[in-house]
Design an enzyme around this catalytic site. Structure first.
Site, short mmCIF file in Angstrom:
data_model
loop_
_atom_site.label_atom_id
_atom_site.label_comp_id
_atom_site.label_asym_id
_atom_site.label_seq_id
_atom_site.Cartn_x
_atom_site.Cartn_y
_atom_site.Cartn_z
CE LYS A 35 -3.89 -1.85 2.73
NZ LYS A 35 -4.94 -1.63 1.71
NE ARG A 45 -10.89 -9.95 -1.87
CZ ARG A 45 -11.26 -9.08 -2.81
NH1 ARG A 45 -11.57 -9.50 -4.03
NH2 ARG A 45 -11.34 -7.79 -2.53
N1 BES Z 1 -7.93 -3.76 4.49
C1 BES Z 1 -8.16 -3.36 3.15
C2 BES Z 1 -9.49 -2.61 2.97
C3 BES Z 1 -9.59 -1.29 3.68
C4 BES Z 1 -9.26 -0.13 3.03
C5 BES Z 1 -10.08 -1.23 4.96
C6 BES Z 1 -9.37 1.07 3.68
C7 BES Z 1 -10.20 -0.03 5.63
C8 BES Z 1 -9.86 1.12 4.98
C9 BES Z 1 -8.19 -4.58 2.23
O1 BES Z 1 -7.40 -5.64 2.61
C10 BES Z 1 -7.69 -4.11 0.89
O2 BES Z 1 -6.59 -3.68 0.82
N2 BES Z 1 -8.55 -4.23 -0.12
C11 BES Z 1 -8.19 -3.82 -1.43
C12 BES Z 1 -8.81 -4.78 -2.39
C13 BES Z 1 -8.33 -4.61 -3.80
C14 BES Z 1 -6.86 -5.00 -3.92
C15 BES Z 1 -9.18 -5.48 -4.72
C16 BES Z 1 -8.75 -2.42 -1.67
O3 BES Z 1 -9.83 -2.12 -1.17
O4 BES Z 1 -8.07 -1.63 -2.31
ZN ZN Z 2 -5.38 -5.50 1.99
#
Ligand code: BES
Ligand code: ZN
Ligand code: ZN
Length: 503
Positions: free
Chosen positions: A280, A354
């Site tokens: 990230k 997931r």
């Molecule tokens: N933990 C994150 C989702 C999240 C984002 C929670 C902001 C709280 C605040 C999750 O694991 C994630 O990174 N999801 C990705 C999915 C994508 C790669 C399909 C996302 O939401 O960008």
């Molecule tokens: Zn994630």
């Protein structure tokens, strides 16, 4: 003033029929209308606030501009005659005909936040809804200070209200409601504490140990699978996500056996989500300490179901892992085998929730639950679609709608979302049974829901709650919610379980 009780115990809540002589602040509710503001409730507390005192107080409040707008705060010196009270805080409730439990909760929460550092508060909000008022006060007074070094003298704005006395017309009034509200608020505080504990201190083994300790203290059955047991059991999703970290993953199972109907709870327990190799951006990454909020909520709810002695069996299945990039981390392009045998191509290591949930859902389903509810801070797309305060609720249609309705009735705003069939094909993989992400960003929350759906057996009533935004408040405080962990969706979960218990 004497030292305030330890925060983790919360404020002391009690019922009373008379105002104590050393009351610092009396909190009253103020509604708005065309005819000006009014102190409510109208007549429950005749002895406490006789007509002349009530009129005088209303005059004073009006003179300093009080209108009774929702969550407005007006503080005045106590009118002479209100013996033993130093000041009165009027908290706005908005239009008299629109007051509901959530408004009372919010107004009580605002009062508690503004009164932080106060020893003794009395309130007449109990005359409207003692349960909602108690929840609001308790949650609004919540603070999290274990990492402040100066514990002996917390700053005024960090000190909780020490004690709140709820005025009731007779000795029996509101006892059960207060008891229930206190248990609910405590459960929410437990969930918030877990979320607010930083990832340096809350890693999978520690999270598991703390959950186990709480559950065993409540007399519940607990099983903790460590990395060796996860390997032996074939939990490829939890292991794949956890293998980049020096702190190995866990799977915790907590069972409260309260009755014949079975509710399975599953919660995402990523103690920190860097994204893994699909790392990230640095900006706001610290908020990923909240990525175990789903796990925190289901652990707290299982404990709460037990404390409320609900006549249902509740099992929380909680996968815990830290998603880190390293030479041992899983790579984009890797294929893992989920618990139960489904193979998944990991296209994006940041879609890790997931993967750990799929293992947990399959494991939870072995108990043949009547209902399965999973909770996760699963996608940023949840916030794109619904903002920061509205959980997205997916699942089997009837149960999804029921959970969403209950969520709204309890002030947690859940909203039903679809699982469009046409998005499913985008999760096909060239080499495995499934890919963990779609090759586009449309409907990201729904796509994650569709991935999970693959692991839920036919015939199980299922709800998936994406609380990415609502579980963690990165903005300023509002109502009974401060910065950090909010405890959402504990109130929804317990209300759904109670609804199931009442079937
Ligand atoms: N933990 C994150 C989702 C999240 C984002 C929670 C902001 C709280 C605040 C999750 O694991 C994630 O990174 N999801 C990705 C999915 C994508 C790669 C399909 C996302 O939401 O960008
Ligand atoms: Zn994630
Ligand atoms: Zn995550």
């Amino acid at each position: 003033m004497t030292a305030v009780a330890d925060r983790s115990l919360g404020p002391e809540l009690a019922r009373t029929q008379t105002i104590a002589a050393d009351t610092d602040v009396l909190v009253v509710g103020l509604t708005s209308s065309e005819n000006g503001p009014a102190i409510v409730p109208e007549d429950l507390f005749g002895d406490v606030l006789p007509a002349d005192l009530r009129a005088e107080l209303l005059d004073q409040l009006g003179a300093v501009g009080a209108k009774g707008k929702a969550e407005e705060l007006t503080r005045v010196p106590a009118p002479a005659g209100l013996d033993g009270v130093t000041s009165v805080l009027a908290v706005g409730l908005g239009a008299a005909d629109k007051i509901d439990a959530e408004q009372i909760r919010r107004s009580a929460g605002v009062a508690a936040r503004t009164l932080s550092g106060t020893e003794l508060v009395a309130t007449t909000l109990s005359g409207l809804d003692i349960g909602a008022a108690a929840e609001g006060f308790y949650l609004g007074a919540y603070t999290f200070t274990p990492f402040k070094s100066d514990k002996s003298a917390p700053k005024p704005d960090e000190r909780p209200v020490a004690r709140v006395e709820f005025l009731v017309p007779e000795a029996e009034f509101g006892e059960e409601e207060l008891f229930r509200a206190e248990l609910i608020a405590e459960a929410i505080a437990t969930a918030r504490d877990f979320v607010n504990t930083p990832p340096s201190h809350l890693y999978p083994a520690e999270f598991a140990a703390r959950a186990q300790e709480l559950a065993e203290a409540a007399g519940l059955e607990v099983e903790v699978l460590d990395e060796t047991a996860l390997d032996a059991g074939g939990y490829g999703g939890v292991l794949g996500v956890g293998k980049g970290s020096s702190r190995p993953p866990r799977l915790v199972r907590i069972t409260y056996a309260g009755g014949p109907k079975k509710v399975a709870l599953v919660g995402k327990g990523i103690t920190f989500d860097t994204g893994g190799i699909s790392i990230k951006p640095a900006q706001n990454m610290e908020n990923m300490t909240s990525d175990m909020a789903g796990a925190a909520a289901v652990v707290a709810t299982a404990l709460l179901a037990a404390r409320l002695s609900l006549p249902v069996t509740v099992t929380a299945t909680v996968p815990m892992a830290e998603n880190m990039p390293s030479s041992t981390a899983q790579r984009p392009g890797d294929v893992l085998t989920q618990y139960g045998g489904t193979t998944v191509e990991v296209i994006n290591t940041d879609a890790e929730g997931r993967l750990i949930l799929a293992d947990a859902i399959v494991r939870a389903s072995e108990d043949e639950p009547d209902y399965l509810i999973d909770v996760a801070t699963l996608t940023g797309a949840q916030m794109v679609a619904l903002g920061t305060r509205t959980p997205g609720i997916m699942g089997t249609e009837e149960f999804r709608d029921r959970v969403a309705e209950i969520s709204r009735a309890n002030g947690e705003n859940g909203w039903a979302m679809p699982l469009p069939a046409e998005l499913r094909a985008d999760l096909n993989s060239k080499i495995a049974d499934l890919a963990n992400v779609a090759p586009h960003r449309w409907g990201g929350m729904l796509s994650a829901g569709l991935f999970l759906k693959e692991f839920v057996p036919e015939g199980v009533q299922w709800a998936h709650l994406d609380v990415a935004g609502p579980a963690y408040n990165t903005g300023g405080p509002f109502g009974y919610i401060g910065k950090g962990g909010t405890g959402v969706p504990v109130r929804t979960l317990i209300a759904v379980i109670e609804d199931i218990a009442g079937e």
